[in-house]
Scaffold this motif. Structure first.
Motif, PDB file in Angstrom:
ATOM      1  N   ILE A 212       0.381   2.824  19.165  1.00  0.00           N
ATOM      2  CA  ILE A 212       1.313   2.140  18.268  1.00  0.00           C
ATOM      3  C   ILE A 212       2.241   3.188  17.668  1.00  0.00           C
ATOM      4  N   ARG A 213       3.510   2.816  17.520  1.00  0.00           N
ATOM      5  CA  ARG A 213       4.476   3.803  17.015  1.00  0.00           C
ATOM      6  C   ARG A 213       4.270   4.085  15.531  1.00  0.00           C
ATOM      7  N   THR A 214       4.052   3.029  14.766  1.00  0.00           N
ATOM      8  CA  THR A 214       3.885   3.209  13.327  1.00  0.00           C
ATOM      9  C   THR A 214       2.722   2.370  12.842  1.00  0.00           C
ATOM     10  N   LEU A 215       1.828   2.982  12.107  1.00  0.00           N
ATOM     11  CA  LEU A 215       0.728   2.277  11.461  1.00  0.00           C
ATOM     12  C   LEU A 215       1.106   2.002  10.012  1.00  0.00           C
ATOM     13  N   ALA A 216       1.007   0.741   9.613  1.00  0.00           N
ATOM     14  CA  ALA A 216       1.256   0.406   8.213  1.00  0.00           C
ATOM     15  C   ALA A 216       0.089   0.899   7.366  1.00  0.00           C
ATOM     16  N   PHE A 217       0.386   1.452   6.209  1.00  0.00           N
ATOM     17  CA  PHE A 217      -0.631   2.139   5.422  1.00  0.00           C
ATOM     18  C   PHE A 217      -1.411   1.215   4.486  1.00  0.00           C
ATOM     19  N   PHE A 218      -1.508  -0.083   4.832  1.00  0.00           N
ATOM     20  CA  PHE A 218      -2.427  -0.941   4.082  1.00  0.00           C
ATOM     21  C   PHE A 218      -3.862  -0.539   4.376  1.00  0.00           C
TER      22      PHE A 218
ATOM     23  N   ALA B 267       2.963  16.879  14.912  1.00  0.00           N
ATOM     24  CA  ALA B 267       1.819  17.799  14.952  1.00  0.00           C
ATOM     25  C   ALA B 267       1.043  17.691  16.268  1.00  0.00           C
ATOM     26  N   GLY B 268       1.501  16.818  17.172  1.00  0.00           N
ATOM     27  CA  GLY B 268       0.879  16.721  18.494  1.00  0.00           C
ATOM     28  C   GLY B 268      -0.283  15.756  18.581  1.00  0.00           C
ATOM     29  N   LYS B 269      -0.434  14.872  17.607  1.00  0.00           N
ATOM     30  CA  LYS B 269      -1.536  13.916  17.614  1.00  0.00           C
ATOM     31  C   LYS B 269      -1.015  12.497  17.861  1.00  0.00           C
ATOM     32  N   ARG B 270      -1.933  11.643  18.306  1.00  0.00           N
ATOM     33  CA  ARG B 270      -1.570  10.279  18.670  1.00  0.00           C
ATOM     34  C   ARG B 270      -1.938   9.287  17.575  1.00  0.00           C
ATOM     35  N   LEU B 271      -1.293   8.119  17.618  1.00  0.00           N
ATOM     36  CA  LEU B 271      -1.567   7.025  16.709  1.00  0.00           C
ATOM     37  C   LEU B 271      -2.087   5.845  17.519  1.00  0.00           C
ATOM     38  N   GLU B 272      -3.155   5.219  17.038  1.00  0.00           N
ATOM     39  CA  GLU B 272      -3.738   4.087  17.751  1.00  0.00           C
ATOM     40  C   GLU B 272      -4.072   2.971  16.766  1.00  0.00           C
ATOM     41  N   CYS B 273      -4.031   1.756  17.284  1.00  0.00           N
ATOM     42  CA  CYS B 273      -4.483   0.597  16.537  1.00  0.00           C
ATOM     43  C   CYS B 273      -5.759   0.089  17.186  1.00  0.00           C
ATOM     44  N   ALA B 274      -6.795  -0.144  16.387  1.00  0.00           N
ATOM     45  CA  ALA B 274      -8.102  -0.561  16.901  1.00  0.00           C
ATOM     46  C   ALA B 274      -8.173  -2.081  16.964  1.00  0.00           C
TER      47      ALA B 274
ATOM     48  N   GLU C  96      -4.758  18.184   6.047  1.00  0.00           N
ATOM     49  CA  GLU C  96      -4.499  19.573   5.681  1.00  0.00           C
ATOM     50  C   GLU C  96      -3.367  20.162   6.503  1.00  0.00           C
ATOM     51  N   GLN C  97      -3.223  19.710   7.750  1.00  0.00           N
ATOM     52  CA  GLN C  97      -2.165  20.227   8.623  1.00  0.00           C
ATOM     53  C   GLN C  97      -0.811  19.600   8.298  1.00  0.00           C
ATOM     54  N   VAL C  98      -0.791  18.293   8.099  1.00  0.00           N
ATOM     55  CA  VAL C  98       0.472  17.571   7.907  1.00  0.00           C
ATOM     56  C   VAL C  98       0.911  17.573   6.449  1.00  0.00           C
ATOM     57  N   GLY C  99      -0.070  17.561   5.544  1.00  0.00           N
ATOM     58  CA  GLY C  99       0.261  17.587   4.132  1.00  0.00           C
ATOM     59  C   GLY C  99       0.273  16.207   3.508  1.00  0.00           C
ATOM     60  N   PRO C 100       0.626  16.126   2.221  1.00  0.00           N
ATOM     61  CA  PRO C 100       0.612  14.851   1.508  1.00  0.00           C
ATOM     62  C   PRO C 100       1.775  13.949   1.919  1.00  0.00           C
ATOM     63  N   LEU C 101       1.715  12.707   1.474  1.00  0.00           N
ATOM     64  CA  LEU C 101       2.822  11.778   1.688  1.00  0.00           C
ATOM     65  C   LEU C 101       4.061  12.270   0.950  1.00  0.00           C
ATOM     66  N   ASP C 102       5.213  11.943   1.486  1.00  0.00           N
ATOM     67  CA  ASP C 102       6.475  12.362   0.863  1.00  0.00           C
ATOM     68  C   ASP C 102       6.737  11.487  -0.360  1.00  0.00           C
ATOM     69  N   GLU C 103       6.736  12.106  -1.543  1.00  0.00           N
ATOM     70  CA  GLU C 103       6.901  11.351  -2.782  1.00  0.00           C
ATOM     71  C   GLU C 103       8.349  10.987  -3.065  1.00  0.00           C
TER      72      GLU C 103
ATOM     73  N   TYR D 164       5.193   9.406   7.622  1.00  0.00           N
ATOM     74  CA  TYR D 164       3.955  10.150   7.877  1.00  0.00           C
ATOM     75  C   TYR D 164       3.554  10.055   9.356  1.00  0.00           C
ATOM     76  N   CYS D 165       3.811   8.907   9.953  1.00  0.00           N
ATOM     77  CA  CYS D 165       3.497   8.754  11.382  1.00  0.00           C
ATOM     78  C   CYS D 165       4.334   9.707  12.234  1.00  0.00           C
ATOM     79  N   ARG D 166       5.614   9.878  11.872  1.00  0.00           N
ATOM     80  CA  ARG D 166       6.449  10.822  12.624  1.00  0.00           C
ATOM     81  C   ARG D 166       5.916  12.250  12.462  1.00  0.00           C
TER      82      ARG D 166
END
Length: 687
Positions: free
Chosen positions: A594-600, A636-643, A610-617, A629-631
């Motif tokens: 999935i391209r973007t995961l909603a943060f609910f 950082a070279g990691k994937r996003l998945e929906c279960a 620790e690698q990516v850091g906190p959310l952009d305030e 945050y998904c971008r």
């Protein structure tokens, strides 16, 4: 052999349940049994007869029994043998766990030959705690030859889903005893994975080449590997840091009791005996030398001849083959033996073996002579071992000369009594306690909407089923009764932490507070307008644990603006839980990119945070911080998945809906921030 295969094929093709197929076949075979007593057909018939005389008529279709309530974790044994095969470690452990109060489901290697998903079920004890399960699978493949095909995995997954729909298991421990099951067992939701490694599979002639690769993956991914011997323990330790040694044992209460009737040689000779499979690993040359040297004794070989030993030894007048005998008759032969033998070849298969029959021999107090294998050292000098044929024969002679030594007999039985299957099950339960439970931190952001917050936290308590957990509530200056409720909530539970902000700091800043305070190996961001479902947390974590390439994962839901939304309807929380379970079982083990995961609701490993850091305030009250945050995770070279196998109910934007006209302005403002960093925003799509 071709005629036997034809008979087997016709038998399996009968359009009957296994139970009725047995009844039909027994009517045909009974009249001719005396004529086929020495055949493999007769051996198979004896096994089936022992099974059928003890079994309860199987359940299938709509006739499934009602299970007792689940009090402990359900144990799923993914078997290495069919239950009706020789009674060995798998059956003893399964029975032991049932006696300890677990509901136990033994998945047999024998399949029901049909393509319709489902299973045949047999209750194996009076309390209804132990069941033998035979999955539906066309063609009845042999689990030892090769891993299941993609189509077979699909069918077996569907059958497993039907089983889980019946068991309604809240907490599952999978004990895999053959690598064939690994791909299937890892799909099971809310599941902990144990590999009970009891054999060197490459040592069997019927093991396919691809099974070794599957076992390697299982060794690496199992949360604990239980090895039955030091040899197997050393192999496992090269791939897994959590390895426990739990050897085989004996059914002491059975084997220590002398039966009313015991075997006697008609000629009155002393008896040198062995029982078990007479297979490729037997040292037939050694057996011949024993028979020739002790020609005044009877060499009694009890068990199925699987390597044509009878053809090699049959001409010797003092060798007797009994063929296969049922479990209950073993003591009849055991107590008729003067010296018990373990005449194996020393090959990788036997080097890895912790021989069950030695424990059983000792339970009867019998002297034992064995070839020198690594596992014989742990019998505390109670077993005579030999490295050569000549030494083996000498040790047999010594044993015959000291048969009347009562103290030795007592020592053997005392050792056996200390090594019962009951004790092994206790060791297994201790190993289960060592299963890794990484600390998971759940950060729940609240802002008013007390009714929704209550429902969210209540669902966490009821349906998370995870011990090592901390829950951190960050309240963004609610002006209803939420702070008072949260004060009370934080005092009545373990690892509950509360952060009360004096002003609404927005979605990103408040979640950052929670993540900064979190100490877990995995971090979960969860909105207060959600309700979780059974086993959600461990299932999400298992996906991440099994796939290190994942940086972020989230569930499917009823209400969201992208592909995570599924078609599902319900009227209340009870119906939601039921329908969510139906959906997730149908999609057991499935995820999709999935391209973007909603943060609910999202989970990430701590190292990603620790690698990516906190959310952009900079996104203030909210919107687009999850896209952003998904971008960053992708960068950082990691994937996003929906279960697909985790469902979370979502009310959607319960707090943002109160913004009124300000909602649109916030959206437009934050979209500009996002696009200044990542280029044109790609709108989310639903299915």
């Amino acid at each position: 052999m071709n005629s036997l295969r034809l008979i087997k094929h016709l038998w399996q093709a009968l359009p009957l349940s296994d139970y009725n197929r047995w009844r039909f076949t027994s009517l045909l075979l009974e009249p001719i049994l005396p004529l086929i007593k020495d055949s493999v057909v007769y051996t198979a018939y004896l096994r089936e007869k022992e099974w059928q005389t003890k079994r309860i008529r199987p359940f299938y279709g709509d006739s499934l029994p009602q299970l007792p309530p689940q009090k402990k974790a359900d144990i799923f044994f993914w078997g290495i043998i069919d239950w009706r095969f020789r009674i060995q470690r798998p059956q003893h452990l399964a029975r032991g766990f049932a006696e300890k109060g677990h509901r136990v489901f033994y998945i047999s290697t024998a399949f029901v030959n049909t393509s319709r998903p489902g299973f045949e079920l047999e209750c194996m004890d009076t309390p209804g705690q132990l069941y033998n399960v035979r999955f539906h699978l066309s063609g009845r493949p042999q689990v030892y030859a090769s891993p299941p095909s993609r189509d077979d995995i699909h069918r077996l997954t569907a059958s497993t889903a039907t089983l889980l729909a019946w068991t309604e298991s809240r907490d599952i421990i999978s004990i895999i005893q053959h690598p064939y099951w690994y791909t299937l067992a890892r799909k099971v939701p809310n599941n902990r994975l144990i590999y009970d490694c009891m054999d060197h599979h490459d040592g069997f002639t019927n093991t396919g080449n691809d099974i070794a690769a599957l076992e390697l993956a299982l060794l690496k991914d199992a949360e604990v590997v239980v090895a039955t011997s030091r040899w197997l323990q050393d192999i496992a330790a090269a791939h897994n840091h959590n390895v426990k040694l739990i050897r085989n044992a004996t059914d002491y209460d059975f084997f220590s009791v002398k039966p009313d009737s015991i075997f006697q040689d008609p000629q009155g000779r002393q008896v040198l005996g062995y029982y078990g499979a007479i297979a490729d690993w037997m040292d037939i040359e050694l057996l011949e030398k024993i028979a020739l040297h002790f020609n005044n004794c009877l060499l009694l070989l009890v068990g199925a001849d699987e390597c044509n030993a009878r053809q090699y030894l049959g001409a010797l007048q003092n060798v007797k083959f009994t063929g296969e005998v049922v479990y209950d008759e073993l003591t009849y032969y055991l107590y008729g033996m003067d010296v018990c033998l373990l005449p194996f070849q020393v090959v990788p298969l036997t080097l890895a073996t912790n021989p069950v029959k030695v424990y059983e021999y000792l339970s009867a107090g019998k002297p034992v002579v064995a070839v020198k294998l690594p596992e014989l050292a742990q019998f505390e000098g109670l077993v005579a071992v030999a490295e050569t044929h000549e030494n083996f024969i000498m040790q047999v002679g010594k044993a015959l000369a000291t048969l009347s030594h009562a103290k030795s007999e007592n020592d053997r039985q005392q050792f056996a009594a200390r090594n019962s299957w009951t004790q092994r099950v206790e060791s297994f339960e201790a190993a289960i306690e060592t299963l890794p439970e990484p600390l998971i931190s759940i950060i729940v952001l609240t802002y008013n909407n007390l009714k929704l917050t209550r429902a969210c936290l209540d669902s966490l308590d009821k349906f998370t089923n995870y011990r090592n957990l901390e829950t951190i509530i960050v309240d963004n200056a609610s002006d209803d009764d939420t702070p008072n409720f949260l004060h009370h909530w934080s005092k009545y539970g373990n690892r509950r932490r509360l952060i009360l902000n004096k002003e609404n700091r927005g979605f990103s800043a408040a979640n950052n507070q929670g993540m900064a305070a979190a100490t877990g190996e995995y971090l979960v961001l969860l909105n207060n307008d959600t309700e979780v479902t059974n086993g959600w947390l461990r299932t999400l974590m298992n996906h991440m644990r099994m796939d290190p390439s994942l940086g972020l994962i989230g569930p499917v839901t009823n209400n969201i603006g992208n592909e995570a939304r599924i078609r599902i309807r319900y009227n209340d929380s009870v119906e939601m839980q039921r329908k969510a379970r139906n959906y997730t079982l149908k999609h057991m083990g499935e995820t999709f990119p999935i391209r973007t995961l909603a943060f609910f609701c999202v989970m990430m490993p701590r190292q990603i945070y620790e690698q990516v850091g906190p959310l952009d305030e900079a996104y203030g009250l909210g919107f687009f911080e999850d896209d952003d945050y998904c971008r960053r995770i992708e960068k950082a070279g990691k994937r996003l998945e929906c279960a697909e196998d985790v469902f979370i109910h979502h009310h959607l934007s319960a707090s943002f809906n109160k913004l009124g006209k300000g909602r649109k302005e916030l959206l437009e403002h934050n979209q500009k921030i996002y696009e200044s960093k990542w280029g044109p925003w790609v709108p989310h799509k639903r299915r």
